[in-house]
Design an enzyme around this catalytic site. Sequence first.
Site, PDB file in Angstrom:
ATOM      1  N   CYS A  45       0.812  -1.216   0.000  1.00 41.90           N
ATOM      2  CA  CYS A  45       0.000   0.000   0.000  1.00 41.90           C
ATOM      3  C   CYS A  45       0.847   1.268   0.000  1.00 41.90           C
ATOM      4  O   CYS A  45       1.676   1.461   0.904  1.00 41.90           O
ATOM      5  CB  CYS A  45      -0.912  -0.015   1.228  1.00 41.90           C
ATOM      6  SG  CYS A  45      -1.858   1.515   1.441  1.00 41.90           S
ATOM      7  N   TRP A  78      -7.583  -6.260   5.162  1.00 42.05           N
ATOM      8  CA  TRP A  78      -6.200  -6.750   5.207  1.00 42.05           C
ATOM      9  C   TRP A  78      -6.075  -7.862   6.241  1.00 42.05           C
ATOM     10  O   TRP A  78      -6.637  -7.780   7.327  1.00 42.05           O
ATOM     11  CB  TRP A  78      -5.254  -5.613   5.579  1.00 42.05           C
ATOM     12  CG  TRP A  78      -5.243  -4.472   4.609  1.00 42.05           C
ATOM     13  CD1 TRP A  78      -5.982  -3.324   4.671  1.00 42.05           C
ATOM     14  CD2 TRP A  78      -4.458  -4.379   3.422  1.00 42.05           C
ATOM     15  NE1 TRP A  78      -5.700  -2.512   3.595  1.00 42.05           N
ATOM     16  CE2 TRP A  78      -4.762  -3.139   2.803  1.00 42.05           C
ATOM     17  CE3 TRP A  78      -3.516  -5.214   2.811  1.00 42.05           C
ATOM     18  CZ2 TRP A  78      -4.163  -2.722   1.618  1.00 42.05           C
ATOM     19  CZ3 TRP A  78      -2.924  -4.803   1.637  1.00 42.05           C
ATOM     20  CH2 TRP A  78      -3.246  -3.567   1.047  1.00 42.05           C
ATOM     21  N   THR A 112      -8.510   0.467   6.481  1.00 40.14           N
ATOM     22  CA  THR A 112      -7.351   0.912   5.717  1.00 40.14           C
ATOM     23  C   THR A 112      -6.061   0.868   6.526  1.00 40.14           C
ATOM     24  O   THR A 112      -6.069   0.917   7.759  1.00 40.14           O
ATOM     25  CB  THR A 112      -7.566   2.346   5.202  1.00 40.14           C
ATOM     26  OG1 THR A 112      -7.692   3.243   6.332  1.00 40.14           O
ATOM     27  CG2 THR A 112      -8.822   2.439   4.339  1.00 40.14           C
ATOM     28  N   TYR A 176      -5.268   6.260  -9.110  1.00 40.64           N
ATOM     29  CA  TYR A 176      -6.453   5.475  -8.769  1.00 40.64           C
ATOM     30  C   TYR A 176      -7.671   5.954  -9.548  1.00 40.64           C
ATOM     31  O   TYR A 176      -8.529   5.157  -9.943  1.00 40.64           O
ATOM     32  CB  TYR A 176      -6.728   5.552  -7.264  1.00 40.64           C
ATOM     33  CG  TYR A 176      -5.820   4.684  -6.440  1.00 40.64           C
ATOM     34  CD1 TYR A 176      -6.184   3.393  -6.083  1.00 40.64           C
ATOM     35  CD2 TYR A 176      -4.575   5.151  -6.021  1.00 40.64           C
ATOM     36  CE1 TYR A 176      -5.349   2.586  -5.340  1.00 40.64           C
ATOM     37  CE2 TYR A 176      -3.721   4.353  -5.275  1.00 40.64           C
ATOM     38  CZ  TYR A 176      -4.112   3.075  -4.931  1.00 40.64           C
ATOM     39  OH  TYR A 176      -3.279   2.274  -4.204  1.00 40.64           O
TER      40      TYR A 176
END
Length: 332
Positions: A45, A78, A112, A176
């Site tokens: 990430c 995750w 996140t 993105y």
Amino acid sequence: MTGDDEGDGVYERDRNYLTTRITADGRDGYPVEPGRYRLIIARACPWANRAAIVRRLMGLEDVLSLGIAGPVHDERSWSFHLDPGGRDPVLGIERLQEAFFRRRAGYPRGITVPALVDVPTGAVVTNDFERITLDLGSQWAAHQREGAPDLYPERWRDEIDDVADAVYRDVNNGVYQCGFAGDQRAYEEAYRRLWERLDLLEERLSGRRYLVGDTITEADVRLFPTLARFDAVYHGHFKCNRQKLTELPALWGYARDLFQTPGFGDTIDFEQIKAHYYVVHNHINPTGIVPLGPDPRGWLAPHGREELGGRPFGDGTPPGPPPPAERVPSLV
């Protein structure tokens, strides 16, 4: 991934984070304490990459532990599939989602990284990626290594903020908006903004070593993770393919310069980066095939940027090598 309210195909990032801060005075109820918190990242990430870099530059390894989520996850968030037994060895959880739920039951927003977790309660304190790096560089000052650089010098803050805001809008998030665009028009608009900004950055960096001033600052920390992923992922996977980073002389030299600076390249794992994007984004890459290239060894080629002057760490010094458990695979 969500569209905007008009449903016009534009990718809008949800930036409603847990904004509780860990501060020297504990004003939000979370005082800086060695050993109390765990920084959770994923090597894949780019947003988490920033926090990993600043933690290294500040020398906080002994006071702020690091948990590393694996590159592949499902809709539940995750996971720690790289750790023995598939659990984070400190928090004892299989998925980062569990730490968010301990902070707020049924947490409805994105799970996140980076995320700072309060180890005693197992609950996330914050996942506000912009504030995390600023606070690691300031609120944790009492525990930083001797020689830690000032990444946010007061005399340059306005310029750092201006550059970082433009980089976020058009580059960090811009790739993105290209990759997750819902229609041709949204993609083309994002693509144009991305390349207009990259052209401006190419021009800016052709005569100066760093983005602001003559040392590494927060602005460089924010641009580097996107550049590190550009040819491996964004050029093809996200259709940002006007040129490769290696075809932009100033930006490519700048990126190599940072990569070869302690604290930057030693946080990059190209295999995990590619595994995440090409496997998890199955709406873009339904086969799940992960490309073998590009050859990453070019990152170690001489860059010649020293001729532009500048002092990477200002009056500070480079960090030492990362702890053995945190080392990434060598490129040679």
